[in-house]
Design an enzyme around this catalytic site. Sequence first.
Site, PDB file in Angstrom:
ATOM      1  N   LYS A 197       0.857  -1.179   0.000  1.00  0.00           N
ATOM      2  CA  LYS A 197       0.000   0.000   0.000  1.00  0.00           C
ATOM      3  C   LYS A 197       0.896   1.233   0.000  1.00  0.00           C
ATOM      4  O   LYS A 197       1.527   1.557   1.012  1.00  0.00           O
ATOM      5  CB  LYS A 197      -0.922  -0.021   1.229  1.00  0.00           C
ATOM      6  CG  LYS A 197      -2.075   0.984   1.150  1.00  0.00           C
ATOM      7  CD  LYS A 197      -1.651   2.325   1.680  1.00  0.00           C
ATOM      8  CE  LYS A 197      -2.763   3.352   1.557  1.00  0.00           C
ATOM      9  NZ  LYS A 197      -2.275   4.720   1.863  1.00  0.00           N
ATOM     10  N   GLU A 271       9.848   1.813  10.815  1.00  0.00           N
ATOM     11  CA  GLU A 271      10.949   2.760  10.602  1.00  0.00           C
ATOM     12  C   GLU A 271      10.316   4.139  10.581  1.00  0.00           C
ATOM     13  O   GLU A 271       9.586   4.481   9.651  1.00  0.00           O
ATOM     14  CB  GLU A 271      11.673   2.431   9.295  1.00  0.00           C
ATOM     15  CG  GLU A 271      13.060   3.048   9.205  1.00  0.00           C
ATOM     16  CD  GLU A 271      13.033   4.414   8.560  1.00  0.00           C
ATOM     17  OE1 GLU A 271      13.028   5.419   9.311  1.00  0.00           O
ATOM     18  OE2 GLU A 271      13.002   4.484   7.324  1.00  0.00           O
ATOM     19  N   CYS A 305      14.542  10.667   6.561  1.00  0.00           N
ATOM     20  CA  CYS A 305      14.345  10.383   7.982  1.00  0.00           C
ATOM     21  C   CYS A 305      15.624  10.442   8.802  1.00  0.00           C
ATOM     22  O   CYS A 305      15.614  10.890   9.947  1.00  0.00           O
ATOM     23  CB  CYS A 305      13.675   9.022   8.156  1.00  0.00           C
ATOM     24  SG  CYS A 305      14.555   7.675   7.335  1.00  0.00           S
ATOM     25  N   GLU A 407      10.885  16.889  14.677  1.00  0.00           N
ATOM     26  CA  GLU A 407      11.244  16.600  13.292  1.00  0.00           C
ATOM     27  C   GLU A 407      10.508  17.558  12.367  1.00  0.00           C
ATOM     28  O   GLU A 407       9.278  17.654  12.407  1.00  0.00           O
ATOM     29  CB  GLU A 407      10.886  15.159  12.934  1.00  0.00           C
ATOM     30  CG  GLU A 407      11.296  14.780  11.527  1.00  0.00           C
ATOM     31  CD  GLU A 407      10.993  13.336  11.175  1.00  0.00           C
ATOM     32  OE1 GLU A 407      11.833  12.682  10.546  1.00  0.00           O
ATOM     33  OE2 GLU A 407       9.883  12.866  11.526  1.00  0.00           O
TER      34      GLU A 407
END
Length: 506
Positions: A197, A271, A305, A407
């Site tokens: 997906k 992750e 990331c 972040e």
Amino acid sequence: MTAATHNSRALALRAALQLPYTHVDNIFVDGAWRSAGGTGRNPVTDPATGEVWGSVPDGTAADVDSAVESARTAFDGGEWPRLAPSDRAAYLLRIAEEVEKRAGELSLTNTRENGSPVSESAGAAANAAGIFRYFAGLAGYLEREDVRAFPRGGGESVVRREPIGVCALIAPWNFPINLVVIKLAPALLAGCTVVIKPASPTPLSLRVIIDAIAAAGVPAGVVNLVTGSGRLGDALVKHPGVDKVAFTGSTPVGRKIAAACGELLRPVTLELGGKSSAIVLPDADLEEMSKVLIRSSMRNTGQTCYISTRILAPASRYEEVVAMVTSTIAAGKQGDPLDPDTVFGPCATESQYRTVLEFVESGLAEGARATTGGRRAALGGGLEGGYFVEPTVFADVTPDMRISREEIFGPVICILKYNDAGGSVDEAVALANNTEFGLGGLVFGRDQEAALAVADRMDTGSVGINFFASNHAAPFGGRHDSGLGTEYGVEGLTAYLSYKSIHRKV
């Protein structure tokens, strides 16, 4: 030549592109493209212009059911999990070849979906092919007999490594190809079947990967693809026919997936986000650091990331570091991501664009000093509607500021100062570890042994010394709010295995 002229030329290229997928009506189930179950659509927007250029089905629960049923049938009664690992590896090698044949299509579709500069996306096919080849090379690990003697004698145990089952692979939008492939390749080698997906903003480039898989002759039902919103991902995570979930994305969504999998006692690999630091040691070579700075701290317009978006500079060289970082970032060309000279493209989505601008505003409001950037980028040449934020460097950042703690996932770097009196780096290590995340990190220093000693003290999953790059053969994973489990390496393969011990007397 002006930037507007460069952008106009790239816009002309955009208009002339002949991509294999734009507006599509189907999903991939049981080895074939078939009509989706509903009539809903998800638009695909070009972040460089703000214009819709494609669309895919907004899948339904029935679509998830059919995809999982296809994968379940292929796993429970099909040949794939029963092939020798070396035979599955041969398929992976053929997939790698087919992916490389489609390098141009993958790069340009990727760039149109999320605005990743072609200088970045051009390597997506080669990297994906390399991942397939690496895991194909681990077939021998699965085929080696593992027999372990009882510690006190009298018997032995034969340890079987078996595929875990049907896997739900859920991808993010920043690297929509490779962040699926690092899940898909080990899952396939292990003998699992999968349902993929993609993130809703980037559903088209993965269709090119599906074409490569079909061309490689992978049996029907082994790989399936559905598209849709987060609602569809939720249905897939909780589906009773799924045995394992692997997700890359934000920490808040990862928490929800972890909660669902915990309730179901379902294995999960996550992750997630990061807020990594680059520790600049007092002896660092700043000229060498400047050569890798963008790749290490601003890769993919800051939408990566693991990149180290917090630069921790020694007080004795603080302004020198600020000057180098500022000049390096300011020199990077921002513009149309289809222009090969572009270093910084747009934010991938309108939502992310607004989020980044909010962070920039909060940094200014809390007293940080923008040494370059600090506002929306005003670009001409047809890019007026794009999601561009000027690459921004903040100096005079303190640990309590929001831009230092959270972040951002955009083109923003923060530079903090640490006390290096007497050559100590204790405060730098404390600052690096003073975060809820633990994904990446960097140490810059001329003395390799001293840099390694600092890297050993950092509480994070990966650390680079004077550069950062992912190694297909080395485990990659986060600590704390950066996730659960491991990808890459033999460790990434074992995430898709279930173990059985058969005990016998000898």
